[in-house]
Design a protein around this motif. Sequence first.
Motif, PDB file in Angstrom:
ATOM      1  N   PRO A 124       0.815  -1.231   0.000  1.00  0.00           N
ATOM      2  CA  PRO A 124       0.000   0.000   0.000  1.00  0.00           C
ATOM      3  C   PRO A 124       0.845   1.275   0.000  1.00  0.00           C
ATOM      4  CG  PRO A 124      -0.021  -1.037   2.169  1.00  0.00           C
ATOM      5  CD  PRO A 124       0.650  -2.002   1.251  1.00  0.00           C
ATOM      6  N   ILE A 125       2.063   1.232   0.532  1.00  0.00           N
ATOM      7  CA  ILE A 125       2.905   2.428   0.537  1.00  0.00           C
ATOM      8  C   ILE A 125       3.282   2.812  -0.897  1.00  0.00           C
ATOM      9  CG2 ILE A 125       5.164   3.342   1.219  1.00  0.00           C
ATOM     10  CD1 ILE A 125       4.907   1.869   3.815  1.00  0.00           C
ATOM     11  N   ALA A 126       3.545   1.816  -1.746  1.00  0.00           N
ATOM     12  CA  ALA A 126       3.848   2.098  -3.150  1.00  0.00           C
ATOM     13  C   ALA A 126       2.687   2.817  -3.818  1.00  0.00           C
ATOM     14  CB  ALA A 126       4.163   0.792  -3.896  1.00  0.00           C
ATOM     15  N   VAL A 127       1.476   2.398  -3.520  1.00  0.00           N
ATOM     16  CA  VAL A 127       0.285   3.061  -4.078  1.00  0.00           C
ATOM     17  C   VAL A 127       0.206   4.500  -3.586  1.00  0.00           C
ATOM     18  CG1 VAL A 127      -2.235   3.031  -4.175  1.00  0.00           C
ATOM     19  CG2 VAL A 127      -0.956   0.878  -4.278  1.00  0.00           C
ATOM     20  N   GLY A 128       0.503   4.709  -2.303  1.00  0.00           N
ATOM     21  CA  GLY A 128       0.444   6.051  -1.741  1.00  0.00           C
ATOM     22  C   GLY A 128       1.421   7.012  -2.389  1.00  0.00           C
ATOM     23  N   ILE A 129       2.670   6.566  -2.608  1.00  0.00           N
ATOM     24  CA  ILE A 129       3.666   7.458  -3.220  1.00  0.00           C
ATOM     25  C   ILE A 129       3.301   7.756  -4.669  1.00  0.00           C
ATOM     26  CG2 ILE A 129       5.234   5.596  -3.910  1.00  0.00           C
ATOM     27  CD1 ILE A 129       6.189   9.144  -2.712  1.00  0.00           C
ATOM     28  N   ILE A 130       2.682   6.792  -5.365  1.00  0.00           N
ATOM     29  CA  ILE A 130       2.245   7.026  -6.741  1.00  0.00           C
ATOM     30  C   ILE A 130       1.137   8.075  -6.782  1.00  0.00           C
ATOM     31  CG2 ILE A 130       1.044   5.969  -8.703  1.00  0.00           C
ATOM     32  CD1 ILE A 130       2.627   3.400  -8.096  1.00  0.00           C
ATOM     33  N   ILE A 131       0.207   8.016  -5.853  1.00  0.00           N
ATOM     34  CA  ILE A 131      -0.868   9.025  -5.793  1.00  0.00           C
ATOM     35  C   ILE A 131      -0.283  10.411  -5.545  1.00  0.00           C
ATOM     36  CG2 ILE A 131      -2.846   9.802  -4.448  1.00  0.00           C
ATOM     37  CD1 ILE A 131      -3.534   6.846  -3.986  1.00  0.00           C
ATOM     38  N   LEU A 132       0.686  10.517  -4.646  1.00  0.00           N
ATOM     39  CA  LEU A 132       1.318  11.805  -4.355  1.00  0.00           C
ATOM     40  C   LEU A 132       2.025  12.354  -5.597  1.00  0.00           C
ATOM     41  CD1 LEU A 132       2.139  13.991  -2.327  1.00  0.00           C
ATOM     42  CD2 LEU A 132       4.119  12.583  -1.728  1.00  0.00           C
ATOM     43  N   VAL A 133       2.746  11.495  -6.299  1.00  0.00           N
ATOM     44  CA  VAL A 133       3.436  11.910  -7.518  1.00  0.00           C
ATOM     45  C   VAL A 133       2.432  12.354  -8.573  1.00  0.00           C
ATOM     46  CG1 VAL A 133       4.763  11.028  -9.476  1.00  0.00           C
ATOM     47  CG2 VAL A 133       5.530  10.566  -7.145  1.00  0.00           C
TER      48      VAL A 133
ATOM     49  N   ILE B 220      -0.479  13.785  -8.159  1.00  0.00           N
ATOM     50  CA  ILE B 220      -0.968  15.131  -7.824  1.00  0.00           C
ATOM     51  C   ILE B 220       0.037  16.193  -8.256  1.00  0.00           C
ATOM     52  CG2 ILE B 220      -1.559  16.667  -5.915  1.00  0.00           C
ATOM     53  CD1 ILE B 220      -2.641  14.176  -4.441  1.00  0.00           C
ATOM     54  N   ILE B 221       1.316  15.950  -7.989  1.00  0.00           N
ATOM     55  CA  ILE B 221       2.352  16.917  -8.356  1.00  0.00           C
ATOM     56  C   ILE B 221       2.446  17.050  -9.874  1.00  0.00           C
ATOM     57  CG2 ILE B 221       4.826  17.418  -8.262  1.00  0.00           C
ATOM     58  CD1 ILE B 221       4.872  15.898  -5.572  1.00  0.00           C
ATOM     59  N   ALA B 222       2.388  15.900 -10.583  1.00  0.00           N
ATOM     60  CA  ALA B 222       2.583  15.901 -12.040  1.00  0.00           C
ATOM     61  C   ALA B 222       1.464  16.638 -12.778  1.00  0.00           C
ATOM     62  CB  ALA B 222       2.697  14.469 -12.552  1.00  0.00           C
ATOM     63  N   VAL B 223       0.232  16.568 -12.266  1.00  0.00           N
ATOM     64  CA  VAL B 223      -0.872  17.204 -12.990  1.00  0.00           C
ATOM     65  C   VAL B 223      -0.972  18.694 -12.705  1.00  0.00           C
ATOM     66  CG1 VAL B 223      -2.202  15.066 -13.020  1.00  0.00           C
ATOM     67  CG2 VAL B 223      -2.592  16.728 -11.185  1.00  0.00           C
ATOM     68  N   LEU B 224      -0.334  19.181 -11.639  1.00  0.00           N
ATOM     69  CA  LEU B 224      -0.447  20.591 -11.300  1.00  0.00           C
ATOM     70  C   LEU B 224       0.343  21.482 -12.238  1.00  0.00           C
ATOM     71  CD1 LEU B 224      -0.371  20.510  -7.387  1.00  0.00           C
ATOM     72  CD2 LEU B 224      -2.338  20.847  -8.892  1.00  0.00           C
ATOM     73  N   SER B 225       1.604  21.070 -12.565  1.00  0.00           N
ATOM     74  CA  SER B 225       2.445  21.927 -13.396  1.00  0.00           C
ATOM     75  C   SER B 225       3.692  21.177 -13.837  1.00  0.00           C
ATOM     76  CB  SER B 225       2.866  23.186 -12.630  1.00  0.00           C
ATOM     77  OG  SER B 225       3.883  23.889 -13.306  1.00  0.00           O
ATOM     78  N   THR B 226       4.016  21.269 -15.125  1.00  0.00           N
ATOM     79  CA  THR B 226       5.253  20.664 -15.608  1.00  0.00           C
ATOM     80  C   THR B 226       6.459  21.412 -15.063  1.00  0.00           C
ATOM     81  OG1 THR B 226       4.146  19.998 -17.650  1.00  0.00           O
ATOM     82  CG2 THR B 226       6.553  20.002 -17.667  1.00  0.00           C
ATOM     83  N   LYS B 227       6.390  22.741 -15.051  1.00  0.00           N
ATOM     84  CA  LYS B 227       7.513  23.522 -14.522  1.00  0.00           C
ATOM     85  C   LYS B 227       7.676  23.264 -13.030  1.00  0.00           C
ATOM     86  CE  LYS B 227      10.846  26.547 -14.931  1.00  0.00           C
ATOM     87  NZ  LYS B 227      12.023  26.282 -15.765  1.00  0.00           N
ATOM     88  N   GLY B 228       6.556  23.133 -12.311  1.00  0.00           N
ATOM     89  CA  GLY B 228       6.645  22.816 -10.891  1.00  0.00           C
ATOM     90  C   GLY B 228       7.259  21.454 -10.666  1.00  0.00           C
ATOM     91  N   SER B 229       6.891  20.485 -11.526  1.00  0.00           N
ATOM     92  CA  SER B 229       7.504  19.157 -11.438  1.00  0.00           C
ATOM     93  C   SER B 229       8.998  19.248 -11.687  1.00  0.00           C
ATOM     94  CB  SER B 229       6.860  18.217 -12.460  1.00  0.00           C
ATOM     95  OG  SER B 229       5.482  18.069 -12.210  1.00  0.00           O
ATOM     96  N   SER B 230       9.380  20.101 -12.652  1.00  0.00           N
ATOM     97  CA  SER B 230      10.795  20.274 -12.960  1.00  0.00           C
ATOM     98  C   SER B 230      11.553  20.843 -11.763  1.00  0.00           C
ATOM     99  CB  SER B 230      10.953  21.205 -14.171  1.00  0.00           C
ATOM    100  OG  SER B 230      12.311  21.521 -14.394  1.00  0.00           O
ATOM    101  N   ARG B 231      10.966  21.836 -11.092  1.00  0.00           N
ATOM    102  CA  ARG B 231      11.645  22.439  -9.940  1.00  0.00           C
ATOM    103  C   ARG B 231      11.789  21.451  -8.794  1.00  0.00           C
ATOM    104  NH1 ARG B 231       8.086  27.978 -10.485  1.00  0.00           N
ATOM    105  NH2 ARG B 231       9.403  29.015 -12.032  1.00  0.00           N
TER     106      ARG B 231
ATOM    107  N   LEU C  21       8.492  10.809 -10.598  1.00  0.00           N
ATOM    108  CA  LEU C  21       7.938  12.074 -11.069  1.00  0.00           C
ATOM    109  C   LEU C  21       8.187  12.262 -12.558  1.00  0.00           C
ATOM    110  CD1 LEU C  21       6.505  14.694 -10.378  1.00  0.00           C
ATOM    111  CD2 LEU C  21       8.720  15.673  -9.743  1.00  0.00           C
ATOM    112  N   VAL C  22       9.415  12.027 -12.995  1.00  0.00           N
ATOM    113  CA  VAL C  22       9.730  12.187 -14.417  1.00  0.00           C
ATOM    114  C   VAL C  22       8.983  11.149 -15.249  1.00  0.00           C
ATOM    115  CG1 VAL C  22      11.570  12.160 -16.128  1.00  0.00           C
ATOM    116  CG2 VAL C  22      11.958  13.208 -13.900  1.00  0.00           C
ATOM    117  N   SER C  23       8.882   9.935 -14.729  1.00  0.00           N
ATOM    118  CA  SER C  23       8.130   8.893 -15.424  1.00  0.00           C
ATOM    119  C   SER C  23       6.674   9.283 -15.582  1.00  0.00           C
ATOM    120  CB  SER C  23       8.238   7.572 -14.652  1.00  0.00           C
ATOM    121  OG  SER C  23       7.428   6.579 -15.241  1.00  0.00           O
TER     122      SER C  23
END
Length: 596
Positions: free
Chosen positions: A208-217, A219-230, A367-369
């Motif tokens: 379940p921890i793997a699922v949790g980290i994927i969900i967090l990633v 959220i970050i990925a859909v908010l902003s590509t530049k934000g993901s880059s930073r 995140l990059v994936s």
Amino acid sequence: MEGDDKSDGAGSTTRRRLCTCTKDDFLPEESFQSWGNYASALRQTPARLLDRVTSRSSLEAELEVKARSGGQMKRTLTAWDLMWFGMGAVIGAGIFVLTGQEAHIHAGPAVVLSYAFSGLSALLSGFCYTEFAVEIPVAGGSFAYLRVELGDFVAFIAAGNILLEYIIGGAAVARSWTSYFATLCNHQPEDFRFEVDGLAKDFNQLDPIAVGIIILVCIIAVLSTKGSSRLNYIASVVHIIVIVFIIIAGLIKADPKNYKNFAPYGARGIFKASAVLFFAYVGFDAVSTMAEETKNPARDIPIGLVGSMVLTTTIYCVLAVVLCLMQPFNEIDINAPFSVAFKKVGWGWAQYVVAAGALKGMTSVLLVSAVGQARYLTHIARTHMMPPWFAKVDPKTGTPIIATAAMLAATAVIAFFTDLEVLANLLSISTLFIFMLVALALIVRRYYVSGETTEANRKKLVVYLSLILASSIGTAMYWGLSEQGWIGYCVTVPIWFLSNVLLWVTVPQARSPKLWGVPMVPWMPSTSIAINIFLLGSIDGKSFVRFTVWTCFLLVYYLLFGLHASYDTAKLYESQGKALRNAEEGTAGDGGSAPP
């Protein structure tokens, strides 16, 4: 719906269409409007398949396809961003997990040569990707490149394996993330997983921890590509600091005697390890999918992609040397090699620094994936080989939210059930297959242009490429089947060399790159083909069985849905383009009297 559209305005409509879906979002094509239409389409399958196998896209068509997303991706990335994206994409689970496994089981201290050979293969593939990314700056990556040069059918088979590669790679990294997190918390790597007796072996350790980290990633990925880059930039900087610590601290505790038996398993062990360690380089091609979001693709992509691969390979080789200097190869732990190595030499506190660095690196990889795989799915959906609903780009964030969520949902399901070993074995074969196709497509791009290349040159190109592929396959098969023989290489290697010489001398290049091109064509892409196929010959048989099963599934989907959807879409846009050209010609014939 139309009344709502009028009252709410275009912006509201766009937002609603991103959050809801109807049958037409998935199968809007003419072939699926009724059961009668679908039956008629199925009867035309042979003719339609021949059309899609022989048809090739164009640069103009791929650029036009971008408009089907209903929004534009924002151009915010620089070469610096891309370089950190490239390093963040690959420096993760591979180096921290597989190095110990392959040094212990297959290569010994010569694992450094395994990393170097895999790095050479990845670098050559990176060069091929770079020319395509500069010349065809769209989010589709290798799918778009193959569609332009080798046609829709080959592109779809590759696309299915690209998506599989990203899902499996992300799942493998997420499960490794859990293991290192457990180590950081002073637990055993498996302590945070739950075993279910009713499930099959290798699929009964729920995470379940793997699922949790994927969900967090996600959220970050859909908010902003530049934000993901930073965020990736910050995580990568911390990760590099930890790697420098591992190198310096490891060299302090190094014992040159551990290098006395350098290659205990010989060349065969080195190359077998190299095939497995290719997992450590998977993900760098995500940089090429960001061409739409790069400020200056012609300059930034070559610097970012090639530069990140050179630095990554160097880091991998140095870390492999340090690990094998710290411990005898047969004592290296296969699950957490660096952490255990520091514990064995009396620096137990360092294992927590290593675990923290591994977590930073694997978070960057995830995140990059997430960013790269969503852009692949977006472009595939633009062609209607996948439902066009996945191609929608949110106008506010400038990111493909639906595609990102869909891919990461699939990744989370796989990560929840599947063991790392099963994932790693299947991952390399899919990736090497795609990289081989991209190198082949680059040769085709340089030497063949429809309507310009003569029939004689086209036939010679087909013959020479067939010989290059056959000799590469023959070399890989002979390596896999013959333990001590060498006569076969005296046949296959000269054929490969002479085929390249004849292609280089007798067939003129039909196209020159406009902005940036791979040097030494056909030698560099042909070498990439040979190395990738050779590494394929070192992969276990079970992976080929799974690869075959997945490919058969793709063929069934394509023949039942993807073929007819993409055929209808292609013909629709062809007819619209023809009507537009006729209208323009009619306007010109009227003496330009039409209003502007």
